[in-house]
Design a protein around this motif. Structure first.
Motif, PDB file in Angstrom:
ATOM      1  N   PHE A 104       6.549 -31.181 -29.703  1.00 55.69           N
ATOM      2  CA  PHE A 104       7.237 -30.176 -30.404  1.00 55.69           C
ATOM      3  C   PHE A 104       7.160 -28.747 -29.724  1.00 55.69           C
ATOM      4  CE2 PHE A 104       6.835 -33.477 -33.649  1.00 55.69           C
ATOM      5  CZ  PHE A 104       8.241 -33.634 -33.846  1.00 55.69           C
ATOM      6  N   GLU A 139       2.893 -26.052 -36.952  1.00 56.72           N
ATOM      7  CA  GLU A 139       3.109 -24.665 -36.153  1.00 56.72           C
ATOM      8  C   GLU A 139       3.783 -23.622 -37.026  1.00 56.72           C
ATOM      9  OE1 GLU A 139       2.212 -23.712 -33.205  1.00 56.72           O
ATOM     10  OE2 GLU A 139       1.408 -25.673 -32.494  1.00 56.72           O
ATOM     11  N   VAL A 144       3.603 -19.245 -36.468  1.00 55.08           N
ATOM     12  CA  VAL A 144       5.028 -18.416 -37.353  1.00 55.08           C
ATOM     13  C   VAL A 144       3.837 -17.558 -38.067  1.00 55.08           C
ATOM     14  CG1 VAL A 144       6.594 -18.463 -38.782  1.00 55.08           C
ATOM     15  CG2 VAL A 144       6.363 -20.211 -37.165  1.00 55.08           C
TER      16      VAL A 144
HETATM   17  P1  AMP Z   1       3.831 -26.315 -25.200  1.00 59.45           P
HETATM   18  O1  AMP Z   1       3.172 -27.454 -26.300  1.00 59.45           O
HETATM   19  O2  AMP Z   1       2.523 -25.702 -24.591  1.00 59.45           O
HETATM   20  O3  AMP Z   1       4.614 -26.879 -24.230  1.00 59.45           O
HETATM   21  O4  AMP Z   1       4.075 -25.095 -25.899  1.00 59.45           O
HETATM   22  C1  AMP Z   1       5.160 -25.263 -27.188  1.00 59.45           C
HETATM   23  C2  AMP Z   1       5.336 -23.737 -27.545  1.00 59.45           C
HETATM   24  O5  AMP Z   1       5.976 -23.743 -28.612  1.00 59.45           O
HETATM   25  C3  AMP Z   1       3.955 -23.217 -27.994  1.00 59.45           C
HETATM   26  O6  AMP Z   1       4.035 -21.725 -27.666  1.00 59.45           O
HETATM   27  C4  AMP Z   1       4.125 -23.346 -29.542  1.00 59.45           C
HETATM   28  O7  AMP Z   1       3.397 -22.267 -30.382  1.00 59.45           O
HETATM   29  C5  AMP Z   1       5.507 -23.206 -29.792  1.00 59.45           C
HETATM   30  N1  AMP Z   1       6.081 -23.931 -31.124  1.00 59.45           N
HETATM   31  C6  AMP Z   1       5.930 -24.962 -31.602  1.00 59.45           C
HETATM   32  N2  AMP Z   1       6.242 -25.203 -32.701  1.00 59.45           N
HETATM   33  C7  AMP Z   1       6.876 -24.036 -33.141  1.00 59.45           C
HETATM   34  C8  AMP Z   1       7.418 -23.546 -34.387  1.00 59.45           C
HETATM   35  N3  AMP Z   1       7.480 -24.397 -35.344  1.00 59.45           N
HETATM   36  N4  AMP Z   1       7.708 -22.419 -34.506  1.00 59.45           N
HETATM   37  C9  AMP Z   1       7.653 -21.438 -33.361  1.00 59.45           C
HETATM   38  N5  AMP Z   1       7.100 -21.746 -32.335  1.00 59.45           N
HETATM   39  C10 AMP Z   1       6.520 -23.141 -31.994  1.00 59.45           C
END
Ligand code: AMP
Ligand code: MG
Length: 299
Positions: A104, A139, A144
């Motif tokens: 995600f 997350e 958040v």
């Molecule tokens: P990565 O897994 O390193 O590719 O990074 C994914 C990014 O998406 C990370 O910076 C997470 O913090 C961000 N992320 C994942 N889920 C959420 C969410 N529900 N709200 C905001 N950011 C998110």
């Protein structure tokens, strides 16, 4: 196998405050192992992992054959803690048809047009499968919470974004997970607990090695700047959402092989704990099988 009492020590007890300072990211089973050095730790952990992977493959097959339970495995961690490598190694022995991985990222505008659990609900594992969430609905109470301005994009009804707001999200998560468990989904949640010093070492490795450049992101460095706020958010979220039905495990993550061995061990013993047996045919099915055999033999 890792001793059951060792597994217990990684589980976050429900209804209690979590103190991460009581969890050593550099834990490596025993003092003697530590003194023997990195190679010995790696060799021992690899052996534990090897045994577990064989058992996990069997456990997964039973899960699939019974088609009653699903397993949801949640991974959360700071950057470079080893989520991807752990998923890759632990699932390496499992039939790809029995396993689904979802990573995600930042939510899309369609996601934000729904309740915060929506996009995760759509990705839940089917019965008989192991579903892996590489990041998850947590997350929404971690990144958040550390960056509350993200909430501005979420089109929520007006209201204070205070302590109670986050408490309500924890409650929603607990109820959601309880619902899943009651309906046959086993839930395991792993926080890969890497130290700030080891993260620095891994980031530098990514910067120094051209083959690893692709793994480095400046955004990760920015998040590192919020380390202590993240730790507070993790402590609060994990303490509030480690339940009897969906426990959190804080996994030491400074030694990659130790991380992988423990995760595989917890996963395998949890699935085995279901006590599944190969499904047996009932009387009616036996009759149908006998008829099929007769028909085939007569060809
Ligand atoms: P990565 O897994 O390193 O590719 O990074 C994914 C990014 O998406 C990370 O910076 C997470 O913090 C961000 N992320 C994942 N889920 C959420 C969410 N529900 N709200 C905001 N950011 C998110
Ligand atoms: Mg990343």
């Amino acid at each position: 196998m890792i001793r059951p009492d060792l597994i217990d020590r990684f589980r976050v007890p429900p209804g209690r405050k979590l103190r991460l300072k009581n969890h050593d990211p550099g834990w490596a089973q025993t003092k003697e192992m530590k003194e023997l050095g990195k190679d010995a730790i790696k060799a021992r952990a690899q052996e534990v992992l090897r045994v577990n992977l064989a058992e996990l493959a069997q456990a997964q097959e039973l899960l699939y054959a019974n088609d009653i339970y699903a397993v949801l495995v949640v991974f959360q961690a700071m950057d470079a803690a080893g989520k991807d490598g752990t998923i890759k190694h632990v699932m390496s022995g499992v039939n790809p048809q029995g396993c689904q991985v979802f990573s995600f990222k930042k939510p899309s505008s369609e996601d934000l047009d729904h309740n915060f659990l929506w996009r995760y609900m759509k990705a839940l594992p089917e019965r008989g499968r192991i579903g892996i969430f590489n990041r998850s609905y947590y997350e929404d109470v971690l990144v958040v919470r550390v960056h509350p301005e993200i909430l501005g994009q979420a089109k929520l009804p007006p209201g204070k974004r205070n302590e109670q707001f986050w408490q309500d999200r924890y409650d929603d998560i607990n109820s959601f997970e309880r619902h899943l468990v009651r309906n046959g989904t086993l839930i395991l949640k792993f926080f890969l607990n890497v130290s700030k010093a080891e993260q620095k070492r891994r980031f530098l490795e990514r910067l120094d090695d051209p083959e690893k450049h692709w793994k480095f992101s400046t955004a990760d460095l920015a998040e590192r700047g919020h380390w202590s706020t993240y730790m507070k958010a993790y402590e609060e979220a994990l303490g509030a959402t480690s339940t009897k039905w969906a426990p959190w495990y804080v996994i030491p993550a400074d030694h990659k092989w130790v991380t992988r061995a423990i995760v595989a061990d917890v996963l395998t013993s949890t699935i085995r704990g279901l006590g599944l047996r190969p499904p047996r045919a009932d009387e009616e099915q036996k009759k149908a099988l006998a008829a099929a055999r007769k028909k085939l033999a007569a060809e």
